[in-house]
Design a protein around this motif. Structure first.
Motif, PDB file in Angstrom:
ATOM      1  N   GLN A   1       0.833  -1.201   0.000  1.00  0.00           N
ATOM      2  CA  GLN A   1       0.000   0.000   0.000  1.00  0.00           C
ATOM      3  C   GLN A   1       0.868   1.252   0.000  1.00  0.00           C
ATOM      4  O   GLN A   1       1.849   1.342   0.738  1.00  0.00           O
ATOM      5  CB  GLN A   1      -0.906   0.003   1.234  1.00  0.00           C
ATOM      6  N   VAL A   2       0.521   2.185  -0.848  1.00  0.00           N
ATOM      7  CA  VAL A   2       1.126   3.519  -0.859  1.00  0.00           C
ATOM      8  C   VAL A   2      -0.006   4.529  -0.989  1.00  0.00           C
ATOM      9  O   VAL A   2      -1.160   4.167  -1.219  1.00  0.00           O
ATOM     10  CB  VAL A   2       2.127   3.690  -2.020  1.00  0.00           C
TER      11      VAL A   2
ATOM     12  N   ILE B   1       6.808  -2.084  -3.725  1.00  0.00           N
ATOM     13  CA  ILE B   1       6.587  -3.211  -4.624  1.00  0.00           C
ATOM     14  C   ILE B   1       7.651  -4.281  -4.400  1.00  0.00           C
ATOM     15  O   ILE B   1       7.356  -5.485  -4.330  1.00  0.00           O
ATOM     16  CB  ILE B   1       6.591  -2.762  -6.099  1.00  0.00           C
ATOM     17  N   SER B   2       8.884  -3.860  -4.233  1.00  0.00           N
ATOM     18  CA  SER B   2       9.989  -4.796  -4.040  1.00  0.00           C
ATOM     19  C   SER B   2       9.860  -5.549  -2.726  1.00  0.00           C
ATOM     20  O   SER B   2      10.060  -6.772  -2.670  1.00  0.00           O
ATOM     21  CB  SER B   2      11.318  -4.037  -4.078  1.00  0.00           C
ATOM     22  N   GLU B   3       9.496  -4.858  -1.666  1.00  0.00           N
ATOM     23  CA  GLU B   3       9.402  -5.485  -0.347  1.00  0.00           C
ATOM     24  C   GLU B   3       8.260  -6.510  -0.267  1.00  0.00           C
ATOM     25  O   GLU B   3       8.393  -7.525   0.412  1.00  0.00           O
ATOM     26  CB  GLU B   3       9.207  -4.408   0.725  1.00  0.00           C
ATOM     27  N   ASN B   4       7.167  -6.233  -0.945  1.00  0.00           N
ATOM     28  CA  ASN B   4       5.999  -7.100  -0.835  1.00  0.00           C
ATOM     29  C   ASN B   4       5.984  -8.242  -1.849  1.00  0.00           C
ATOM     30  O   ASN B   4       5.196  -9.182  -1.712  1.00  0.00           O
ATOM     31  CB  ASN B   4       4.720  -6.276  -0.960  1.00  0.00           C
ATOM     32  N   ARG B   5       6.798  -8.151  -2.869  1.00  0.00           N
ATOM     33  CA  ARG B   5       7.027  -9.253  -3.814  1.00  0.00           C
ATOM     34  C   ARG B   5       5.746  -9.780  -4.467  1.00  0.00           C
ATOM     35  O   ARG B   5       5.593 -10.978  -4.680  1.00  0.00           O
ATOM     36  CB  ARG B   5       7.745 -10.397  -3.100  1.00  0.00           C
ATOM     37  N   LEU B   6       4.833  -8.889  -4.780  1.00  0.00           N
ATOM     38  CA  LEU B   6       3.623  -9.288  -5.496  1.00  0.00           C
ATOM     39  C   LEU B   6       3.568  -8.669  -6.891  1.00  0.00           C
ATOM     40  O   LEU B   6       2.603  -8.850  -7.612  1.00  0.00           O
ATOM     41  CB  LEU B   6       2.376  -8.874  -4.702  1.00  0.00           C
ATOM     42  N   GLY B   7       4.629  -7.926  -7.242  1.00  0.00           N
ATOM     43  CA  GLY B   7       4.673  -7.324  -8.571  1.00  0.00           C
ATOM     44  C   GLY B   7       3.739  -6.144  -8.718  1.00  0.00           C
ATOM     45  O   GLY B   7       3.478  -5.703  -9.844  1.00  0.00           O
ATOM     46  N   MET B   8       3.273  -5.582  -7.606  1.00  0.00           N
ATOM     47  CA  MET B   8       2.344  -4.463  -7.659  1.00  0.00           C
ATOM     48  C   MET B   8       2.170  -3.863  -6.267  1.00  0.00           C
ATOM     49  O   MET B   8       2.606  -4.430  -5.268  1.00  0.00           O
ATOM     50  CB  MET B   8       0.983  -4.922  -8.176  1.00  0.00           C
ATOM     51  N   THR B   9       1.530  -2.698  -6.228  1.00  0.00           N
ATOM     52  CA  THR B   9       1.113  -2.104  -4.970  1.00  0.00           C
ATOM     53  C   THR B   9      -0.202  -1.380  -5.193  1.00  0.00           C
ATOM     54  O   THR B   9      -0.568  -1.059  -6.335  1.00  0.00           O
ATOM     55  CB  THR B   9       2.170  -1.145  -4.398  1.00  0.00           C
ATOM     56  N   VAL B  10      -0.916  -1.162  -4.118  1.00  0.00           N
ATOM     57  CA  VAL B  10      -2.235  -0.544  -4.192  1.00  0.00           C
ATOM     58  C   VAL B  10      -2.147   0.875  -3.649  1.00  0.00           C
ATOM     59  O   VAL B  10      -1.492   1.130  -2.628  1.00  0.00           O
ATOM     60  CB  VAL B  10      -3.266  -1.358  -3.382  1.00  0.00           C
ATOM     61  N   VAL B  11      -2.799   1.805  -4.332  1.00  0.00           N
ATOM     62  CA  VAL B  11      -2.812   3.203  -3.916  1.00  0.00           C
ATOM     63  C   VAL B  11      -4.086   3.461  -3.113  1.00  0.00           C
ATOM     64  O   VAL B  11      -5.203   3.244  -3.600  1.00  0.00           O
ATOM     65  CB  VAL B  11      -2.749   4.152  -5.127  1.00  0.00           C
ATOM     66  N   VAL B  12      -3.906   3.885  -1.859  1.00  0.00           N
ATOM     67  CA  VAL B  12      -5.028   4.123  -0.959  1.00  0.00           C
ATOM     68  C   VAL B  12      -4.892   5.509  -0.341  1.00  0.00           C
ATOM     69  O   VAL B  12      -3.829   5.863   0.192  1.00  0.00           O
ATOM     70  CB  VAL B  12      -5.089   3.062   0.159  1.00  0.00           C
ATOM     71  N   ASP B  13      -5.973   6.283  -0.392  1.00  0.00           N
ATOM     72  CA  ASP B  13      -6.002   7.616   0.223  1.00  0.00           C
ATOM     73  C   ASP B  13      -7.211   7.717   1.131  1.00  0.00           C
ATOM     74  O   ASP B  13      -8.348   7.519   0.690  1.00  0.00           O
ATOM     75  CB  ASP B  13      -6.074   8.704  -0.856  1.00  0.00           C
ATOM     76  N   ASP B  14      -6.957   8.018   2.408  1.00  0.00           N
ATOM     77  CA  ASP B  14      -8.049   8.151   3.382  1.00  0.00           C
ATOM     78  C   ASP B  14      -8.949   6.911   3.381  1.00  0.00           C
ATOM     79  O   ASP B  14     -10.181   7.021   3.330  1.00  0.00           O
ATOM     80  CB  ASP B  14      -8.876   9.414   3.099  1.00  0.00           C
ATOM     81  N   SER B  15      -8.310   5.741   3.399  1.00  0.00           N
ATOM     82  CA  SER B  15      -8.998   4.437   3.423  1.00  0.00           C
ATOM     83  C   SER B  15      -9.781   4.152   2.151  1.00  0.00           C
ATOM     84  O   SER B  15     -10.527   3.173   2.086  1.00  0.00           O
ATOM     85  CB  SER B  15      -9.957   4.351   4.624  1.00  0.00           C
ATOM     86  N   LYS B  16      -9.615   4.968   1.134  1.00  0.00           N
ATOM     87  CA  LYS B  16     -10.329   4.766  -0.117  1.00  0.00           C
ATOM     88  C   LYS B  16      -9.383   4.236  -1.192  1.00  0.00           C
ATOM     89  O   LYS B  16      -8.287   4.769  -1.387  1.00  0.00           O
ATOM     90  CB  LYS B  16     -10.973   6.076  -0.586  1.00  0.00           C
ATOM     91  N   LEU B  17      -9.798   3.194  -1.885  1.00  0.00           N
ATOM     92  CA  LEU B  17      -9.009   2.638  -2.979  1.00  0.00           C
ATOM     93  C   LEU B  17      -8.946   3.646  -4.120  1.00  0.00           C
ATOM     94  O   LEU B  17      -9.977   4.042  -4.677  1.00  0.00           O
ATOM     95  CB  LEU B  17      -9.653   1.329  -3.464  1.00  0.00           C
ATOM     96  N   THR B  18      -7.730   4.054  -4.460  1.00  0.00           N
ATOM     97  CA  THR B  18      -7.549   5.078  -5.492  1.00  0.00           C
ATOM     98  C   THR B  18      -7.028   4.502  -6.797  1.00  0.00           C
ATOM     99  O   THR B  18      -7.410   4.936  -7.885  1.00  0.00           O
ATOM    100  CB  THR B  18      -6.574   6.160  -4.996  1.00  0.00           C
ATOM    101  N   GLY B  19      -6.139   3.526  -6.702  1.00  0.00           N
ATOM    102  CA  GLY B  19      -5.564   2.962  -7.916  1.00  0.00           C
ATOM    103  C   GLY B  19      -4.627   1.816  -7.626  1.00  0.00           C
ATOM    104  O   GLY B  19      -4.519   1.337  -6.493  1.00  0.00           O
ATOM    105  N   ILE B  20      -3.931   1.372  -8.666  1.00  0.00           N
ATOM    106  CA  ILE B  20      -2.988   0.270  -8.552  1.00  0.00           C
ATOM    107  C   ILE B  20      -1.783   0.572  -9.436  1.00  0.00           C
ATOM    108  O   ILE B  20      -1.909   1.211 -10.496  1.00  0.00           O
ATOM    109  CB  ILE B  20      -3.654  -1.068  -8.986  1.00  0.00           C
ATOM    110  N   ILE B  21      -0.607   0.146  -8.996  1.00  0.00           N
ATOM    111  CA  ILE B  21       0.619   0.315  -9.777  1.00  0.00           C
ATOM    112  C   ILE B  21       1.289  -1.045  -9.877  1.00  0.00           C
ATOM    113  O   ILE B  21       1.566  -1.684  -8.852  1.00  0.00           O
ATOM    114  CB  ILE B  21       1.581   1.331  -9.133  1.00  0.00           C
TER     115      ILE B  21
END
Length: 321
Positions: A212-213, A226-246
């Motif tokens: 999460q970023v 992304i590197s630390e979590n080793r899932l090839g992606m991270t999720v963008v969250v703002d104020d507990s709201k899903l904003t996007g994915i990278i």
């Protein structure tokens, strides 16, 4: 028989003989079959299935099918039955005896003993007028014209017919019981088959980290996450709201543009409409969504918003894919 054509012809002949016998079973079914099914369905006990030789092997398979579809069944070898195993049979049990000829010595000894216990006896046999056929309460006729064995000795067509009759019994009982996929899952908790019926996304994401970023996170922070979590992606969250994915792919595409990476944030490279799935959905549904959109991960959501990530590797590990 030393050529491929000869081998294939023998194989095809075997299939023709056995498939003709199976087709003929439709015409051999009568009211006795329906009465036998109804009796098993209403009986308070179990189904005891017995046989000798190859018929015993077929009996074991039918037992397995019945047990997995909600009809309690036990195998009893006909030879062992007359040496003590008759104790398996209880008062309300129904006994199914399988024999092509219906006249084998073991069957002739066993059948009167079963009748003495006053248990109902169902016969699966190729000969109605055999000893077994005449003594049984219900005769499920499984006639054959010939064995696939050219010598007419090895049980082939006859055992195929017995197996099909057993499957027909099991499926009729399944329908009468209203046996559902949820019931099936209770009896098949292990293996890929069971997991397809009961494994939920929530159980998969619990095994993963939760990357999460925020949308204002720097590119360096995104890459580290992304590197630390080793899932090839991270999720963008703002104020507990899903904003996007990278994803890794988003990073590669961004680097190929030649932009000044020092000034970029997560908001500049994220995909704003990530594919999601409810954490309470079945794992097999996650597979279907991944296949439909050709993606390798989904963002799982629940009532609180972002719940975790389910990756294609999770499905492979669990045998769902």
């Amino acid at each position: 028989m030393d050529t491929e054509n000869n081998i294939l012809e023998v194989a095809k002949r075997t299939i023709r003989i056995e498939s003709a016998a199976v087709k003929n079973l439709e015409n051999s079914l009568d009211s006795a079959f329906a009465k036998a099914v109804n009796h098993i369905h209403t009986a308070q006990g179990r189904v005891i299935i017995t046989g000798i030789g190859k018929s015993a092997i077929i009996a074991m398979k039918i037992v397995a099918t019945m047990n997995s579809t909600g009809t309690p069944a036990i195998f009893m070898h006909a030879a062992d039955a007359i040496h003590g195993d008759l104790g398996i049979i209880q008062k309300n049990d129904v006994v199914i005896c399988i024999s092509k000829s219906g006249n084998t010595p073991e069957i002739k000894v066993l059948v009167p003993l079963i009748k003495n216990f006053e248990n109902k006896l169902i016969a699966i046999t190729s000969h109605r007028d055999s000893f077994l056929g005449k003594e049984a309460d219900f005769v499920l006729h499984a006639p054959i014209e010939e064995e696939a064995c050219p010598n007419g000795l090895a049980p082939t067509t006859s055992t195929t017919a017995q197996l099909v009759v057993g499957d027909a019994l099991a499926i009729c009982l399944l329908e009468l019981k209203g046996f559902t996929d949820k019931d099936f899952a209770r009896y098949h908790p292990g293996g890929a088959l069971g997991k397809k019926l009961y494994l939920r996304v929530q159980e998969l994401i619990e095994q993963n980290t939760k990357p999460q970023v925020s949308s204002t996170s720097s590119l360096r922070e995104v890459i580290v996450n992304i590197s630390e979590n080793r899932l090839g992606m991270t999720v963008v969250v703002d104020d507990s709201k899903l904003t996007g994915i990278i994803t890794d792919g988003d990073l590669r595409r961004m680097l190929s543009t030649g932009k000044d990476i020092d000034s970029l944030t997560a908001a500049d490279i994220m995909t704003t409409s990530p594919k999601t799935i409810a954490a309470d959905d079945m794992a097999v549904q996650a597979r279907e969504v991944m296949e439909e959109y050709n993606v390798s991960q989904l963002v799982a959501v629940d009532d609180n918003g972002y719940a975790g990530v389910v990756h294609i590797h999770d499905l492979i590990r669990e045998g769902i894919l």
